[in-house]
Design an enzyme around this catalytic site. Structure first.
Site, PDB file in Angstrom:
ATOM      1  CE  LYS A   1      -4.314  -1.902   1.665  1.00 28.25           C
ATOM      2  NZ  LYS A   1      -3.980  -3.333   1.915  1.00 28.25           N
TER       3      LYS A   1
HETATM    4  C1  PLP Z   1      -4.597  -4.393   1.284  1.00 28.11           C
HETATM    5  C2  PLP Z   1      -3.938  -5.701   1.225  1.00 28.11           C
HETATM    6  C3  PLP Z   1      -4.372  -6.718   0.352  1.00 28.11           C
HETATM    7  C4  PLP Z   1      -5.598  -6.581  -0.520  1.00 28.11           C
HETATM    8  O1  PLP Z   1      -5.440  -5.628  -1.533  1.00 28.11           O
HETATM    9  P1  PLP Z   1      -6.721  -5.073  -2.332  1.00 28.11           P
HETATM   10  O2  PLP Z   1      -6.194  -3.920  -3.097  1.00 28.11           O
HETATM   11  O3  PLP Z   1      -7.703  -4.658  -1.270  1.00 28.11           O
HETATM   12  O4  PLP Z   1      -7.246  -6.166  -3.176  1.00 28.11           O
HETATM   13  C5  PLP Z   1      -3.647  -7.894   0.322  1.00 28.11           C
HETATM   14  N1  PLP Z   1      -2.564  -8.082   1.108  1.00 28.11           N
HETATM   15  C6  PLP Z   1      -2.119  -7.132   1.952  1.00 28.11           C
HETATM   16  C7  PLP Z   1      -0.935  -7.421   2.808  1.00 28.11           C
HETATM   17  C8  PLP Z   1      -2.783  -5.913   2.052  1.00 28.11           C
HETATM   18  O5  PLP Z   1      -2.343  -4.970   2.908  1.00 28.11           O
END
Ligand code: PLP
Length: 473
Positions: free
Chosen positions: A113
């Site tokens: 993220k």
């Molecule tokens: C947010 C997140 C996801 C999921 O990603 P999306 O964009 O919501 O599909 C998967 N793994 C981790 C570690 C995350 O922080």
């Protein structure tokens, strides 16, 4: 470039207008009026670009209301080796013949993220300064989103963050990451309740339009278009690294929750990036796997949403799916509205199994899917450690497991790494009987002083707290 709503609202908006907006007025999501195409000559020319310049080139196709020199400076300030751990920013690591891991988790909070949120922080600071405005970001987190938002916004002028988390329910490492921040503009609020209580409070506070306007309340959640477009960049980078001089396609396997990460892959593919398959991996909360297998999208109730060992994918509905469905239905906004507005509200599900467009999800758009369970997750972590000496986190393990199910011999499969194992130490101990590796800069983080306010699960208490902080500064 202009943006339109998936539900047909007629206002065309520019990038910076939707930067600070969540949903469109009609409840839909913003999408570009059309996808810019990148031809093979351009792709070839991009091969030699460093990551920040690649980001600038791709963003330029979507942003027409920031002068190019400023946009370039924002990209260069964001994607540095100091912030992302290496000059490659999102390097590939080969696991075995045909299977790669793309490392996206070396940013400040050790989850992918950061790739988008760090850019969003700089874009927001730029735009707020230009408008002489300020913004109070209100969010709820069970871990990764909140810390990525806080590390992106800390010290930024014009921005405050109020982040709600369920008191005592995040991992010790995740709590330490967030609560050790001492920046004046970051406010951690631990709510006496569970994650759903935190989300409800955010909804209620944002639903009080008078309060929202008065205190400039905004969000940086996963439907934010700027986050999505920032994620498109690493798909291009992954392709350019894996395809080494050939223009053959690659496939991506993506651990998915809210369909944000893989939606960026869909956008990259619509732009002409040679992606063969987009493989969507879920955990036991298999809303999305069910949809791509059967054509039935069935939102889960709270009671039917499980707590798993890949918790960032524990979702009951996938907030970005509407963007893909809009394209799947040939950009028919009326049908999209009828599915997401009427049908989901009335029966919490819709069924495209009998619709001729559904088959196109696989044939025309390249989607495949699969799910991974706790036992499979542990086995994959163990196997990847044992055979390749690479320690992966539980979410990435779901991606590796499902990616392997869809590997084909001619096409490299790139699994997107979504977090580092240190964030999920308990599951690593269960899988490997040892502690996960800890990057040096996080040594002893649990011992640092914590800055957090505990509040009851009550929207009024949170409103009062926000008002006090805003008036006091
Ligand atoms: C947010 C997140 C996801 C999921 O990603 P999306 O964009 O919501 O599909 C998967 N793994 C981790 C570690 C995350 O922080």
């Amino acid at each position: 470039m202009h943006y339109v709503s998936t539900r047909g609202h007629s206002g065309r908006k520019q990038f910076c207008e939707i930067l600070l907006e969540g949903l469109a007025q009609d409840g839909g999501l913003y999408v570009p009026e059309s996808y810019p195409r990148v031809d093979s000559a351009t792709l070839k020319a991009w091969r030699s670009l460093p990551y920040p310049i690649l980001a600038f080139e791709i963003l330029s196709l979507y942003v027409s209301d920031i002068p190019p020199a400023d946009l370039k400076a924002i990209c260069e300030k964001t994607y540095t080796p100091e912030i992302f751990g290496s000059p490659d920013i999102a390097p590939l690591r080969k696991l075995e013949t045909g299977l790669y891991l793309q490392q996206l988790s070396n940013g400040p909070t050790l989850a992918f993220k950061d790739m988008a949120m760090q850019l969003l922080g700089n874009l927001l600071e730029y735009e707020l300064a230009r408008r002489h405005e300020d913004l109070n970001i209100l969010g709820a987190t069970s871990g990764d989103t909140g810390s990525a938002a806080e590390y992106a916004m800390r010290g930024k002028k014009g921005v405050r963050v109020f982040m709600l988390s369920p008191h005592g329910r995040m991992s010790a490492f995740q709590q330490a990451q967030m609560f050790s921040l001492q920046d004046d503009n970051i406010h951690n609020i631990a709510i006496d309740g569970v994650f759903d209580d935190c989300q409800d409070i955010v909804k209620r506070v944002s639903g009080d339009l008078e309060f929202k306007r008065r205190y400039n309340i905004g969000a940086v959640n996963s439907i934010n278009w700027a986050r999505l477009v920032a994620q498109v960049v690493y798909y291009f980078s992954g392709f350019l690294q894996a395809s080494e001089g050939t223009s053959e396609g690659v496939s991506f396997a993506v651990p998915s929750g809210n369909f944000g990460n893989i939606c960026a892959g869909h956008v990259a593919r619509m732009m002409g990036l040679p992606i063969s398959r987009l493989v969507l991996a879920t955990n036991e909360n298999d809303v999305l796997d069910e949809f791509f297998r059967t054509g039935v999208y069935r939102v889960r109730s709270r009671a039917d949403t499980l707590e798993t060992s890949s918790p960032s994918m524990d979702i009951s509905k996938a907030s970005n799916l509407e963007r893909f469905i809009f394209d799947l239905l040939g950009r028919d906004a009326n049908r999209t509205k009828s599915l997401f507005d009427d049908q989901l509200r009335e029966r919490a599900s819709f069924d495209l199994s009998g619709d001729p467009s559904f088959a196109k999800a696989a044939t025309r758009f390249g989607f495949r899917s699969g799910k991974s369970t706790h036992a499979e997750r542990l086995a994959t972590i163990r196997d990847t450690w044992g055979r390749h000496g690479t320690m992966i986190d539980p979410h990435t393990a779901d991606g590796v497991k499902v990616g392997r199910m869809h590997v084909s011999p001619e096409t490299p499969m790139i699994v997107l790494e979504t977090a580092l194992p240190i964030k999920f130490a308990a599951t690593i101990r269960e899988a490997l009987g040892r502690e996960p590796d800890r990057p040096q800069r996080f040594a002893g983080i649990e011992e640092l002083p914590k800055r957090v306010r505990v509040l009851p699960a009550d929207a009024e208490a949170v409103k009062n707290y926000i008002a006090d902080i805003v008036h006091g500064s």
